[in-house]
Enzyme design. Sequence first.
Site, PDB file in Angstrom:
ATOM      1  N   ARG A  61      56.385 160.264 136.514  1.00  0.00           N
ATOM      2  CA  ARG A  61      55.013 159.824 136.460  1.00  0.00           C
ATOM      3  C   ARG A  61      54.301 160.076 137.941  1.00  0.00           C
ATOM      4  O   ARG A  61      54.868 159.249 138.970  1.00  0.00           O
ATOM      5  CB  ARG A  61      54.599 158.398 136.148  1.00  0.00           C
ATOM      6  CG  ARG A  61      53.248 158.089 136.322  1.00  0.00           C
ATOM      7  CD  ARG A  61      52.861 156.811 135.414  1.00  0.00           C
ATOM      8  NE  ARG A  61      52.858 157.106 134.055  1.00  0.00           N
ATOM      9  CZ  ARG A  61      52.122 156.678 133.108  1.00  0.00           C
ATOM     10  NH1 ARG A  61      51.627 155.202 133.487  1.00  0.00           N
ATOM     11  NH2 ARG A  61      52.012 156.523 131.949  1.00  0.00           N
ATOM     12  N   HIS A  70      49.034 164.415 129.814  1.00  0.00           N
ATOM     13  CA  HIS A  70      50.089 163.057 129.327  1.00  0.00           C
ATOM     14  C   HIS A  70      50.758 163.720 128.065  1.00  0.00           C
ATOM     15  O   HIS A  70      50.259 163.005 127.004  1.00  0.00           O
ATOM     16  CB  HIS A  70      49.282 161.759 129.186  1.00  0.00           C
ATOM     17  CG  HIS A  70      49.971 160.583 129.086  1.00  0.00           C
ATOM     18  ND1 HIS A  70      51.387 160.547 129.215  1.00  0.00           N
ATOM     19  CD2 HIS A  70      49.543 159.178 128.782  1.00  0.00           C
ATOM     20  CE1 HIS A  70      51.880 159.245 129.087  1.00  0.00           C
ATOM     21  NE2 HIS A  70      50.755 158.618 129.059  1.00  0.00           N
ATOM     22  N   GLN A 118      52.410 160.950 125.408  1.00  0.00           N
ATOM     23  CA  GLN A 118      51.423 160.347 124.689  1.00  0.00           C
ATOM     24  C   GLN A 118      50.837 160.853 123.376  1.00  0.00           C
ATOM     25  O   GLN A 118      50.693 160.405 122.417  1.00  0.00           O
ATOM     26  CB  GLN A 118      50.061 159.787 125.619  1.00  0.00           C
ATOM     27  CG  GLN A 118      49.140 159.026 125.070  1.00  0.00           C
ATOM     28  CD  GLN A 118      49.706 157.528 124.930  1.00  0.00           C
ATOM     29  OE1 GLN A 118      50.180 156.737 125.671  1.00  0.00           O
ATOM     30  NE2 GLN A 118      49.376 157.107 123.509  1.00  0.00           N
ATOM     31  N   ASP A 154      40.014 156.138 125.966  1.00  0.00           N
ATOM     32  CA  ASP A 154      40.858 155.785 126.926  1.00  0.00           C
ATOM     33  C   ASP A 154      39.856 155.300 128.103  1.00  0.00           C
ATOM     34  O   ASP A 154      38.660 155.292 127.999  1.00  0.00           O
ATOM     35  CB  ASP A 154      41.556 157.156 127.396  1.00  0.00           C
ATOM     36  CG  ASP A 154      42.635 156.676 128.427  1.00  0.00           C
ATOM     37  OD1 ASP A 154      42.831 155.569 128.657  1.00  0.00           O
ATOM     38  OD2 ASP A 154      43.181 157.553 129.147  1.00  0.00           O
ATOM     39  N   CYS A 159      45.411 154.870 124.109  1.00  0.00           N
ATOM     40  CA  CYS A 159      46.785 154.847 124.577  1.00  0.00           C
ATOM     41  C   CYS A 159      47.216 153.562 125.203  1.00  0.00           C
ATOM     42  O   CYS A 159      48.263 153.406 125.508  1.00  0.00           O
ATOM     43  CB  CYS A 159      46.795 155.979 125.601  1.00  0.00           C
ATOM     44  SG  CYS A 159      45.720 156.063 126.962  1.00  0.00           S
ATOM     45  N   ARG A 165      55.665 155.821 121.042  1.00  0.00           N
ATOM     46  CA  ARG A 165      55.971 156.477 122.258  1.00  0.00           C
ATOM     47  C   ARG A 165      57.763 156.512 122.312  1.00  0.00           C
ATOM     48  O   ARG A 165      58.184 157.462 122.893  1.00  0.00           O
ATOM     49  CB  ARG A 165      55.640 155.507 123.396  1.00  0.00           C
ATOM     50  CG  ARG A 165      54.005 155.409 123.781  1.00  0.00           C
ATOM     51  CD  ARG A 165      53.640 156.908 123.997  1.00  0.00           C
ATOM     52  NE  ARG A 165      54.102 157.466 125.162  1.00  0.00           N
ATOM     53  CZ  ARG A 165      53.774 157.208 126.568  1.00  0.00           C
ATOM     54  NH1 ARG A 165      52.993 156.500 126.595  1.00  0.00           N
ATOM     55  NH2 ARG A 165      54.405 157.816 127.385  1.00  0.00           N
TER      56      ARG A 165
HETATM   57  N1   CP Z   1      49.793 154.763 127.642  1.00  0.00           N
HETATM   58  C1   CP Z   1      50.588 154.607 128.716  1.00  0.00           C
HETATM   59  O1   CP Z   1      51.060 155.805 129.310  1.00  0.00           O
HETATM   60  O2   CP Z   1      50.874 153.505 129.181  1.00  0.00           O
HETATM   61  P1   CP Z   1      51.492 152.963 130.616  1.00  0.00           P
HETATM   62  O3   CP Z   1      50.543 153.448 131.796  1.00  0.00           O
HETATM   63  O4   CP Z   1      51.739 151.550 130.534  1.00  0.00           O
HETATM   64  O5   CP Z   1      52.722 153.661 130.707  1.00  0.00           O
HETATM   65  N1  NVA Z   2      44.051 158.176 131.636  1.00  0.00           N
HETATM   66  C1  NVA Z   2      44.693 157.084 132.053  1.00  0.00           C
HETATM   67  C2  NVA Z   2      45.938 156.881 131.351  1.00  0.00           C
HETATM   68  C3  NVA Z   2      46.873 155.741 131.285  1.00  0.00           C
HETATM   69  C4  NVA Z   2      48.101 155.816 130.370  1.00  0.00           C
HETATM   70  C5  NVA Z   2      45.278 157.065 133.622  1.00  0.00           C
HETATM   71  O1  NVA Z   2      45.788 158.267 133.825  1.00  0.00           O
HETATM   72  O2  NVA Z   2      45.135 156.115 134.136  1.00  0.00           O
END
Ligand code: CP
Ligand code: NVA
Length: 298
Positions: free
Chosen positions: A99, A126, A129, A216, A256, A285
């Site tokens: 990430r 993502h 997701q 989101d 999400c 997930r």
């Molecule tokens: N939805 C998701 O990716 O959550 P986190 O940021 O908690 O991993």
């Molecule tokens: N769009 C959000 C998703 C988090 C899981 C972000 O990137 O913060």
Amino acid sequence: MDLLTIMDMPENMMKEVISKAIELKKEGNRNRRDLEGKVLISLYEKPSTRTRLSFETAIYNLGGRSIIMDFKSSQLSRGESMADTARVLSRYGDVISARLFKHETIEELAKWAEIPVINALTDREHPCQALADMQTIIEYGKEKGKLVYIGDAANNVANSLMLVAARYHMHVVLCCPAHFPPNERYVDAARKTGAKVEVVHEPIKAVKDADVIYTDVWVSMGMEAEAEERMKQFAPYQVNSKLLANAKPDCIVMHCLPAHRGAEITDEVLDGNNARAVWDQAENRMWAQEALLLKLLK
Ligand code: CP
Ligand code: NVA
């Protein structure tokens, strides 16, 4: 093979992974040995709850092991290059999930890694997701329906989701402020599947006949400097009871997570019956990533 973006994932492979996820969940066996001895190394530059825990439980359920490397406590924070890091991680692990803030950084990681690399969220996509979300949509029997994504339709979650949903030929509607348009590359790719993909700006009209409403956060990780402006611009795009009243009564609401309650979604909606799929999304997930790990490592 890597999974950096849904763009690069062949359609048949994507559908195979999602079907496998559904099957694994039905079986419910959390003591598998398929990946015994395999090590997942996860690299985190941004916070995470679901991605981190679902990847860890997924690899444990399959008999493998997990190591988390936090960016800040690694030598990356002192300037060691991603190229050198990638080569070193490849000597310890069998698969990497990462990430990272910039999508280019995961491309660099994958370029040098000698083992598969999975995108666990970047500023562009993502994909994990979206796989779990499509699994959820299928489990609720909505995969032939109309999916309305409301809010920041240019973010990572929207990019991955619109492509996956389009590949299932859902009717995809992206509803966002006119000056925060979706990423054209993704809209074009989604349209190329033959699916109907619309970009609109009026939420009440958009949700008419919706089977799925997805939202989101308005301020994704790394966009904090734009927070004030975004909160103002996206305010009319809140998913609230008034909006939901215009969709089909059995429409499912998806998010999400993490949610900013009172911003993109109200407590009333998120805690209501239409949004019960949100918790299935979080669970899925784990199943979707099990299926993905099996595909990449078996
Ligand atoms: N939805 C998701 O990716 O959550 P986190 O940021 O908690 O991993
Ligand atoms: N769009 C959000 C998703 C988090 C899981 C972000 O990137 O913060």
